[in-house]
Design an enzyme around this catalytic site. Structure first.
Site: not given
Ligand SMILES: Cc1cc2nc3c(=O)[nH]c(=O)nc-3n(C[C@H](O)[C@H](O)[C@H](O)COP(=O)(O)OP(=O)(O)OC[C@H]3O[C@@H](n4cnc5c(N)ncnc54)[C@H](O)[C@@H]3O)c2cc1C
Ligand SMILES: Cc1cc2nc3c(=O)[nH]c(=O)nc-3n(C[C@H](O)[C@H](O)[C@H](O)COP(=O)(O)O)c2cc1C
Ligand code: FES
Lengths: 294, 321
Positions: B39, B148, B211, B263-264, B285, B237
Site C-alpha cells: 500500500s 499508519c 509490517i 519491509g525492505g 514497497g 526500505g
C-alpha cells in the site's frame, strides 16, 4: 486549460556516452537511450546511476533528445547529482522518461515569449526556446540569472541576456561597475580556471535577472512569461508578471521519489488550497492560476 | 505445516522452473503468486499500465482509502536516508466515492486482483466502507490499515490496542462478502507483534500483513528541531528488513493464518528470507519507487530461484522451530 498529454514512458538502462563540465561543477551529460515518445520542453527524466548511487533516482529536466541521445545538464549539489555527473563513459544508468507535463507550446504561438531562467532552471527553458525558434516563433527576451561568472554554461547561453548577481573579478570597467555592455568586452573567468567564458554576442549585466522585467512586460502586454529557477527568483518574476496581467507559466521543483504521481511526496496546494497537485505529474510546468504560488 | 517445514533442505536437486508452484491461498482467494505491491507504493494499480500488466502480480494493495478524500500532510513529506526513506504523506487519497467510481471499474477491466487498503476514523467505519465496496466489482479483498504512523487520528491508535484490533476485524469480517479475503496490517511499533496478530486472528482475519513503517525521526541540527512538522515519520526500505523479518517470525509463530511479509524487500533473496521467517506471501514497497516493475521482475526470478534450489513451493522454505 490545456489537457495533459499522457505520453508513453520508457523505463530502461542507458549508456553514458558523453560528459563535459560546462560550468563550475555542472555537467553536460549525454546518454544513449531510445525513448518511445518524443520529449517536450519542461518534461524530465528520473535518472538512477546503477553503481554507487543513491537509493532513489533523481529528476533532471531534458535539455535535448534526438537520434537516441538524451542530453542533461546536471549540477552537483549532493550524492545523487554527483553520482550521475561522475558516472564514467560507457557505464549504465537507469532512465525513466519522458515524465511530467510540458510547456503548452501551441498556446504560445504568435505571442512574444519572455523566458526568465536561473541556474539549472535554464534547462527546460533552453529547450523551450529551441523548440519555439525551430517552429519559426520569436523569443524576444531570454534572460538568464546566475550568482557568479563561474556558473555560466557558456555554450548554452547564445541568445540569452545574462545577469550576474556578483560582479566578476575581471570586470572590464573595474570594480563597482554595475553594468557592462556586450560591446564593451565580455567578462571572462579567471585565467587558468579552465572555465568557459560568456558567449560571444551575449549581453552581461550585474544585477538581478528581474531588473528590467517590468519594463519588458509593459511593452509586451500580450507576452507569455515562462519561468524556471530558484524559488525566490521565480516568485519575484511571477509577481511582476501577474501585476502586468500577462500569462505566467512556472516550471517547479520538489523532492521526488517515483516521478509518476504515485508516492504523493511532491505535492503542492492547488489554487484555492482545497486539493493538492503533484509536481511530477500535474507539473512540473504549471500556469500560475492552477496553483497557490504567489 | 510440519510436513512442509521438514522438507526443502538445501541439498534438493534442481527443478525446472515450470515445476515450481507459486500459488498462495488467502481466505479462500487463490492468487497465482505470492508477490504483491504494498500500500502506498504503487498507487491504485493503474499508474504503470504503459510499462507492465498489473494482473500479473499476485495482488495489488491500493493506497489506503478513507471515506472522504484526504489532502495529506504539508511538505516535507519524504526524506531519503542511506538506508531507506522517512515518509509523512498523511494518507493523501481520493476517498472511497471517487475510488469506487473512477478506479474500481478500470481495475476490474484490467482483471487486477485488487486488495483495497482501508483506514477509518471510527471503529465502525471500516465495516461501513466494506459495505460500500460490496456493491462493486474489481476487488478480491481488503487490508485494514491499523498501523499508519502518519495521521493524528486513527491509524496507530487503533492498531496498538489489541481489543480494538480484534473488534474492528470482527466487524469487518461480519460484512465481508463471501469469496473475499480480509488482511489486517499491523504496526511494528509499541506492542508485541504476537499480541496484535492473535487479536487479528481472533477477530477473523484471513491473514496478517506485517509490517507497516517503523516510527522514526530526522533532526534538523541547525534549526534544532525535527525535520517533519509532526516530529515522527514512517521509516521504510532496506534498513527495516531485519525488523520486519523478526516481526514476521514472531507473528507466524503466534497464529495459524498466513503472514504476508513486508519491509525492505528489493531482491529475490529478500523474498526467500521472508519465506524462511514464516511468510506465505510478500509485499514490495519502497523498492518500487526506484523500479516500478520490480515486483514483476521478482515474480520471474522467484520461480527460477526456487527451481535452482530444488524447492517446489515457497512454503517448503519455512524454517523449523
Ligand atoms: C522536475 C525537476 C527537474 C530538475 N531538473 C534539473 C536539471 O536539469 N539539472 C539539475 O542539475 N538539477 C535538476 N533538478 C534538481 C535535481 O533533481 C536535484 O538537484 C537533485 O535531486 C539533488 O539530488 P542530490 O542527491 O544530488 O542532492 P541531495 O542530497 O538530495 O541534496 C543535497 C543538498 O542540496 C540541496 N538541493 C537539492 N536540490 C537542489 C537544487 N536543485 N539546487 C540547489 N540545492 C539543492 C538539498 O536541499 C540538500 O541540502 C530538477 C528537479 C526537478 C524536480
Ligand atoms: C511513501 C509511502 C507511503 C505509504 N503509504 C501507505 C499507506 O497508505 N497505507 C499503508 O498501509 N502503508 C503505507 N506505506 C507502508 C508500506 O506499505 C510498507 O508497509 C512499508 O513501507 C514497509 O515496506 P517497504 O520497506 O518495502 O517499503 C507507505 C510507505 C511509503 C514509503
Ligand atoms: S514524485 Fe511521487 S508523486 Fe510525485
Amino acid at each position: 486549460m490545456t489537457a495533459r498529454i499522457m505520453t508513453k514512458r520508457t523505463l530502461t538502462d542507458a549508456t553514458v556516452t558523453g560528459r563535459r563540465e560546462l560550468a563550475h561543477h555542472a555537467w553536460l551529460i549525454e546518454l544513449e537511450v531510445e525513448l518511445e515518445a518524443p520529449v517536450r520542453a519542461g518534461q524530465f527524466a528520473m535518472v538512477h546511476p546503477l553503481e554507487a548511487g543513491t537509493l532513489l533516482p533523481r529528476p533532471f529536466s531534458v535539455l535535448d533528445h534526438r537520434d537516441g541521445r538524451l542530453k542533461l545538464y546536471v549540477k552537483e549539489v549532493g550524492a545523487g547529482s554527483r553520482a550521475l555527473a561522475h558516472t564514467p563513459l560507457g557505464e549504465r544508468v537507469q532512465v525513466f522518461a519522458p515524465l511530467g507535463r510540458s510547456f503548452p507550446i501551441e498556446e504560445f504561438r504568435g505571442r512574444p515569449v519572455v523566458l526568465v531562467a536561473g541556474g539549472v532552471g535554464l534547462v527546460p527553458l533552453w529547450k523551450l526556446r529551441s523548440e519555439l525558434l525551430a517552429s519559426g516563433e520569436e523569443v524576444p527576451h531570454s534572460l538568464f540569472g546566475a550568482r557568479t561568472i563561474e556558473e555560466l554554461p557558456g555554450e548554452l547561453l547564445e541568445g540569452w541576456r545574462i545577469h550576474l548577481e556578483e560582479a566578476p573579478p575581471s570586470a572590464p570597467s573595474g570594480e563597482g561597475s554595475s553594468t557592462m555592455s556586450a560591446g564593451g568586452g565580455l567578462p571572462t573567468a579567471p585565467t587558468g580556471s579552465g572555465l568557459p567564458t560568456a558567449p560571444a554576442g551575449g549581453e552581461v549585466e550585474v544585477g538581478l535577472v528581474t531588473l528590467h522585467l517590468d519594463e519588458i512586460l509593459r511593452e509586451q502586454p500580450d507576452a507569455v512569461l515562462a519561468l524556471c529557477g530558484p524559488d525566490a527568483m521565480m516568485k519575484a518574476a511571477a509577481r511582476i508578471g501577474r501585476q502586468r496581467g500577462v500569462q505566467v507559466w512556472v516550471c517547479l521543483e520538489e523532492q521526488m521519489a517515483c516521478g509518476a504521481g504515485v508516492c504523493r511526496s511532491c505535492t503542492i496546494p492547488a489554487a484555492g488550497g482545497r486539493t493538492m497537485k503533484t509536481v511530477c505529474q500535474d507539473g512540473p510546468v504549471f500556469s500560475l492560476d492552477e496553483i497557490d504560488y504567489v | 505445516m510440519s510436513e512442509a517445514r521438514s522438507s526443502g533442505s538445501a541439498s534438493n536437486p534442481p527443478l525446472d522452473p515450470s515445476q515450481v508452484d507459486l500459488r498462495v491461498t488467502i481466505g479462500g482467494v487463490e492468487l497465482p503468486n505470492p508477490v504483491f505491491t504494498a500500500s502506498g507504493a504503487w498507487g491504485y494499480g493503474l499508474e504503470y499500465l504503459d510499462l507492465v500488466d498489473p494482473a500479473r502480480l499476485g495482488a495489488v494493495v491500493t493506497k489506503t482509502i478513507t471515506v472522504l478524500p484526504r489532502k495529506g500532510n504539508p511538505q516535507p513529506r519524504l526524506r531519503e536516508l542511506p538506508t531507506g526513506l522517512l515518509n509523512s504523506i498523511g494518507l493523501e487519497n481520493v476517498g472511497l466515492g471517487a475510488f469506487v467510481r473512477d478506479k474500481l471499474p478500470r481495475l476490474a477491466r484490467h482483471e487486477v486482483r485488487t486488495v483495497v487498503s482501508l483506514a477509518g476514523r471510527r471503529e465502525e467505519e471500516f465495516a461501513e466502507m466494506i459495505g460500500e465496496l460490496s456493491h462493486h466489482e474489481g476487488w478480491v479483498g481488503v487490508e485494514l490499515n491499523l498501523s499508519c504512523p502518519n495521521v493524528a487520528e486513527g491509524g496507530l491508535d487503533f492498531g496498538t490496542d489489541p481489543r480494538l484490533v480484534e473488534s474492528i476485524t470482527r466487524r469487518a469480517r461480519a460484512v465481508l462478502p463471501d469469496g473475499k479475503c480480509l488482511l489486517v496490517k499491523l504496526t511494528p511499533n509499541n506492542v508485541p507483534m504476537a499480541t496484535l496478530a492473535r487479536a487479528a486472528e481472533a477477530g477473523g482475519a484471513h491473514a496478517i500483513s506485517c509490517i507497516n513503517t517503523v516510527v522514526g525521526m530526522e533532526i534538523d541540527l541547525d534549526a534544532r528541531r525535527p525535520v517533519f512538522p509532526r516530529g515522527i515519520a514512517g521509516y521504510s526500505g532496506v534498513g527495516i528488513k531485519p525488523i520486519a523479518l523478526a516481526k514476521v517470525w514472531e507473528a507466524s509463530h503466534a497464529v495459524d493464518i498466513p503472514v504476508v511479509g513486508i519491509g525492505g524487500i528489493a531482491t529475490v533473496r529478500d523474498v526467500l528470507e521472508f519465506f524462511v521467517a514464516g511468510a506465505s506471501a510478500v509485499q514490495v514497497g519502497t523498492a518500487l519507487f526506484a523500479r516500478p516493475d520490480r515486483a514483476h521482475r521478482l515474480i520471474e526470478e522467484l520461480a527460477a530461484e526456487l527451481a535452482a534450489r530444488g524447492v517446489r513451493r515457497p512454503a517448503e522454505l519455512r524454517a523449523g522451530d
